[in-house]
Design an enzyme around this catalytic site. Structure first.
Site, PDB file in Angstrom:
ATOM      1  N   LEU A 131       0.488  -1.109  -0.111  1.00 20.73           N
ATOM      2  CA  LEU A 131      -0.239  -0.129   0.137  1.00 20.73           C
ATOM      3  C   LEU A 131       0.610   1.162  -0.376  1.00 20.73           C
ATOM      4  O   LEU A 131       0.386   2.100  -0.506  1.00 20.73           O
ATOM      5  CB  LEU A 131      -0.691   0.051   1.360  1.00 20.73           C
ATOM      6  N   GLY A 132       2.093   1.431   0.335  1.00 23.35           N
ATOM      7  CA  GLY A 132       2.655   2.474   1.124  1.00 23.35           C
ATOM      8  C   GLY A 132       3.865   2.185   1.235  1.00 23.35           C
ATOM      9  O   GLY A 132       3.916   0.970   2.168  1.00 23.35           O
ATOM     10  N   ALA A 133       5.076   2.979   1.906  1.00 24.40           N
ATOM     11  CA  ALA A 133       6.191   3.048   2.029  1.00 24.40           C
ATOM     12  C   ALA A 133       6.424   4.273   3.053  1.00 24.40           C
ATOM     13  O   ALA A 133       5.980   5.121   2.443  1.00 24.40           O
ATOM     14  CB  ALA A 133       7.617   2.355   1.380  1.00 24.40           C
ATOM     15  N   GLY A 134       6.803   4.103   4.116  1.00 25.96           N
ATOM     16  CA  GLY A 134       7.042   5.236   4.863  1.00 25.96           C
ATOM     17  C   GLY A 134       9.077   5.320   5.594  1.00 25.96           C
ATOM     18  O   GLY A 134       9.563   4.156   4.838  1.00 25.96           O
ATOM     19  N   GLY A 135       8.612   6.322   6.679  1.00 29.06           N
ATOM     20  CA  GLY A 135      10.751   5.688   6.763  1.00 29.06           C
ATOM     21  C   GLY A 135      10.479   4.891   7.506  1.00 29.06           C
ATOM     22  O   GLY A 135      11.830   4.541   8.252  1.00 29.06           O
ATOM     23  N   PHE A 136       9.312   3.623   8.289  1.00 25.54           N
ATOM     24  CA  PHE A 136       9.775   3.018   8.982  1.00 25.54           C
ATOM     25  C   PHE A 136       9.492   1.582   8.504  1.00 25.54           C
ATOM     26  O   PHE A 136       9.514   0.735   9.497  1.00 25.54           O
ATOM     27  CB  PHE A 136       9.120   3.213  10.588  1.00 25.54           C
TER      28      PHE A 136
ATOM     29  N   VAL B 273       3.868  -1.073   4.336  1.00 29.09           N
ATOM     30  CA  VAL B 273       2.048  -0.960   4.588  1.00 29.09           C
ATOM     31  C   VAL B 273       2.411  -2.150   3.420  1.00 29.09           C
ATOM     32  O   VAL B 273       1.999  -1.405   2.149  1.00 29.09           O
ATOM     33  CB  VAL B 273       1.277   0.119   4.988  1.00 29.09           C
TER      34      VAL B 273
ATOM     35  N   LYS C 296       1.357  -2.882   8.887  1.00 34.06           N
ATOM     36  CA  LYS C 296       2.748  -2.462   9.237  1.00 34.06           C
ATOM     37  C   LYS C 296       4.107  -2.891   9.512  1.00 34.06           C
ATOM     38  O   LYS C 296       4.019  -3.651  10.513  1.00 34.06           O
ATOM     39  CB  LYS C 296       2.956  -1.100  10.187  1.00 34.06           C
TER      40      LYS C 296
ATOM     41  N   ASP D 218       3.242  13.933  15.639  1.00 38.27           N
ATOM     42  CA  ASP D 218       3.217  13.813  14.446  1.00 38.27           C
ATOM     43  C   ASP D 218       2.174  13.376  13.718  1.00 38.27           C
ATOM     44  O   ASP D 218       1.763  12.000  13.193  1.00 38.27           O
ATOM     45  CB  ASP D 218       4.283  12.176  14.938  1.00 38.27           C
TER      46      ASP D 218
END
Length: 817
Positions: free
Chosen positions: A501-506, A509, A523, A620
């Site tokens: 679904l997506g990607a982030g700094g951690f 997903v 996650k 955040d």
């Protein structure tokens, strides 16, 4: 005004038709009462009752003036003896009084010629306190105004709960159940009652407290006359404050007391005090210089016997001093000695000269001139409690030995600090050695570990075991399912790219489907993630305890080998930034949907700050951390950076600033100071982004960011220009959008103290007509010039920081000044 009689069915309205006066019935009862109720509220809400204990059995009642000028209620048209009457003195030879109902809800008997008032319902409260209603005692007329509960929700007769202003000693509000003192507000500090830390809402109320030989009273004014609010003393012994939500057509409770154990009067007995700042510890302790009367009972968490002066204690020998107890609701002030004309230092000297004086405090500790006045206690002290971030300083007289135990003094204190410092240095060095050894062993074990070709059965390293112990501690979290890695892998098609679904700094997903058909979002923290074990545990513990419609719901977690994963409910509409920062998808958001999202986020933050068992600062809040379900209901996500506060703590500091530029408040970004007002700032940015469809990092005129651009237009009276052009103009009321822009600017004011708290923000969002204060200059109105096109989104569920928008940079290791 009215002079003629009133039959059952006739109604007198106030001039603006805010209130009505006449006959009414409650529930399914046929009994008839005479009273005042809100005329503008769809739900019958009675605020005053005349014949409380003498209802009329049918509709034959009559209201009229007697021959001596009293307004009377008769049980029938032909009745000769009234069942209720005003207490106007029989001094008028030819009575010509008339009855008038004001728009404040006050029924007044006045002389129409002179305008003099002879009687008013505000001087005879029932169970409701209305705005601008004086509460307390005035010597001129000898009236003592206090509240009495109803017997039940459908019986307005005199109940056994009373709430009154106690004038003895130093004034305070007292609630009684029959003859038993049930709760007290604490003394007046200059701005609020010391036991009501929430009493700081400058956006709704204007409070006037009078304390002099001729009058002791308090009045709660409302800054906006269109706000409908009331305080009610209910029959169970709870004081509640409500406001009317016209849109949902219901009363909203936003404050009540007593609420927790420490609020109960004398909970810790004589000379004890209550402290809820350590949840795992018994809340009761003895004041400095005292010890439990019955240690056996205290060991069983029963402090009802209270405390006694230590047998070894000796005061009044010129060798004692004062132990300072901080952030205190001072003990009952009914029997204190009061002198409003001396300083706190003079108060200390006066107490030392009097051998019966056991403690002292300032009277008004929050006045503009600082501490003012002197209160001294003589004898046992009762109903003391501490707070995390309110209350006042309280000074207890103790002997030299106790003072050394409590505060430390002279060289002994320096020696103790030196020993503590040396001990800390030794402990830190040992921990570093152990940590280095552990890291070395871990690396060695990784070199010799064969990577599994398939997902192996559950196994946990030392850190993972610690997490599981924490999760299985039922006193700290609710039972949270632990998913096997094989189950998660099967649900996500082995973490395939198609499921991502997506990607982030951690980390990333993924969408998954369990065997029972339930859709989930996983996650998956990367091994080199900035979110380490502490952040992972923090998110699991926090979100597992929180239950709210506007917070994302966690279903479980998985900890195996190097994997750390959180399993959430799947939300099909992804994240807020997926919509508002994309032109095609943003066009789908008409104003009702945007307003619903704004209000939903606000309610979620209010729950975190005030209504949950914990007090959470998210730290955040941003568009990518707001998820949307299939009905576009917003849900706040990503609690890895959140901080837990005690029940009354509202601020803290850190050397590790985390969050996202563009959403971070100035005091947090620059100095590491965070509070509930930090989240309010982030929410203000979200409001403005939702209205405009632009990121705060968008550059205007080569210098201003979004907030600066809006501020410039606001000062020119041209704020309507920032409304999203893709929004259908037929779906919104321009005045409502302008109100939201106004609220957004109030939230992003530079000084945290100027920003409203979330209870005020939610209140303002929920009311159609609000006279809002003028916003002051916002923070961070200058953007950074960059050569990156603004637009797109920063990922999907929950989208991270893809792209190079300055507004989307999450900080994880910035040193605060």
């Amino acid at each position: 005004m009215r002079r003629q009689s009133l039959r059952d069915g006739d109604v007198i309205f106030s001039e603006g038709k805010r209130f009505a006066f006449g006959f009414f019935s409650l529930g399914n009862s046929k009994l008839r009462y005479v009273g005042i109720w809100y005329a503008q509220v769809s739900e019958l809400t009675v605020v005053w009752v005349a014949n409380r204990d003498h209802p009329i059995n049918d509709t034959s009642g009559l209201i009229k003036f007697s021959s001596r000028g009293n307004l009377c209620v008769y049980g029938s048209v032909n009745g000769t003896e009234p069942i209720w009457s005003t207490d106007v003195l029989d001094t008028i030879s030819e009575p010509a009084l008339v009855a008038k109902l004001t728009d404040l809800g006050n029924l007044v008997l006045i002389d129409p010629v002179t305008g003099k008032s002879f009687w008013e319902s505000f001087n005879h409260p029932t169970n409701t306190l209305l705005p601008f209603m004086k509460f307390g005692f005035t010597r001129q007329d000898g009236v003592d105004r206090f509240m009495t509960s109803w017997r039940s929700p459908n019986d307005p007769g005199f109940g056994n709960i009373t709430y009154r202003l106690d004038r003895r000693g130093f004034p305070q509000m007292m609630m009684y159940k029959g003859p038993t003192l049930w709760w007290r507000t604490g003394s007046w500090t200059g701005q609020r009652w010391s036991g009501v830390p929430e009493m700081t809402n400058k956006f709704i109320f204007n409070i006037s407290f009078v304390y002099n030989p001729d009058e002791v009273s308090i009045t709660y004014g409302v800054l906006n006359p269109l706000v409908i609010t009331r305080m009610v003393l209910n029959e169970t012994g709870t004081l509640q404050r409500f406001t009317w939500n016209g849109k949902d057509k219901k009363w909203i409770e936003f404050w009540s007391a007593p609420e927790e154990k420490c609020d109960n009067y004398n909970h810790c007995g004589l000379n004890g005090y209550c402290d809820l700042t350590s949840p795992d510890k018994f809340e009761c302790s003895c004041l400095p210089g005292y010890e439990p009367k019955t240690p056996q009972a205290w060991s069983l968490r029963d402090a009802s016997d209270g405390c006694k002066r230590r047998d070894t204690a000796s005061i009044c020998n010129k060798k004692e001093g004062f132990a300072k107890l901080k952030r205190v609701k001072v003990p009952n002030t009914s029997a204190v000695s009061v002198d409003m004309n001396i300083t706190l230092k003079e108060c200390e000297k006066r107490c030392l000269k009097n051998c019966t004086c056991v403690a002292y405090a300032s009277a008004y500790h929050e006045s503009e001139d600082g501490a003012k006045g002197c209160l001294t206690w003589h004898g046992d002290m009762v109903d003391t409690r501490t707070y995390l971030s309110s209350g006042q300083d309280f000074y207890l007289r103790v002997d030299k030995a106790e003072l050394a135990r409590w505060n430390g003094n002279g060289s002994s204190r320096k020696r103790r600090l030196f020993v503590i410092l040396i001990s800390l240095i030794v402990v830190v060095m040992l921990l570093m050695i152990i940590l280095l050894f552990f890291i070395r062993k871990r690396r060695e074990s990784k070199r010799h570990r064969k990577p599994p070709s398939t997902f192996a059965p559950s196994s946990f390293d030392l850190e993972d075991s610690f997490i599981l112990e924490d999760l299985e501690d039922k006193s700290r979290t609710r039972e949270l399912p632990l998913f096997e890695l094989s189950t998660i892998a099967a649900a996500t098609n082995n973490f395939s790219f198609q499921n991502k679904l997506g990607a982030g700094g951690f980390g990333s997903v993924y969408k998954g489907v369990l065997q029972n058909g339930l859709e989930i979002a996983v996650k998956r923290l990367s091994t080199n993630s900035g979110q380490g074990m502490e952040e992972f545990k923090n998110e699991v513990k926090l979100i597992s305890k929180l239950q709210h419609r506007n917070l994302v719901r966690i279903l479980g977690c998985c900890v195996e080998f190097e994997e750390k994963m959180l399993v959430y409910e799947y939300l099909p509409n992804k994240s807020l930034d997926y919509f508002i920062f994309n032109e095609e998808r943003r066009a789908e958001l008409d104003w009702p949907k945007r307003m619903g999202i704004i209000r939903g986020i606000g309610r979620g933050i209010l729950y975190l700050h005030q209504d949950s068992r914990l007090r959470i600062i998210h730290r955040d809040l941003k568009a990518s951390n707001v998820l949307l379900d299939n009905e576009m209901i917003p849900k706040i996500a990503d609690f890895g950076m959140a901080r837990i506060f005690g029940g009354n703590q509202i601020e803290g500091s850190t050397n590790r600033v985390v969050g996202t530029y563009g959403y971070m408040s100035p005091e947090y970004a620059m100095d590491g100071q965070f509070s509930i007002k930090s989240d309010v700032y982030s929410f203000g940015i979200l409001i403005l982004e939702i209205i405009t469809g632009s990121k705060n990092s968008t550059i205007y005129n080569e210098a201003s960011n979004l907030v600066g651009h809006i501020w410039d237009l606001w000062n020119k009276g041209e704020a309507t220009k920032i409304m999203d052009e893709l929004m259908d103009k037929e779906t919104y009321d321009e005045s409502e959008v302008m109100k939201c822009i106004h609220i957004g600017l109030l939230c992003v004011q530079e000084n945290a103290s100027d920003r409203p708290d979330m209870s005020a923000v939610v209140f303002m969002l929920g009311h159609n007509a609000i006279d809002l204060p003028s916003p002051k200059h916002p923070a961070f109105t200058v953007g950074r010039k960059r050569n990156v096109k603004n637009g797109g989104n920063s990922g999907n569920w929950p989208s991270g920081e893809t792209g190079s928008s300055f507004n989307d940079v999450t900080l994880t290791n910035v040193e605060g000044r």
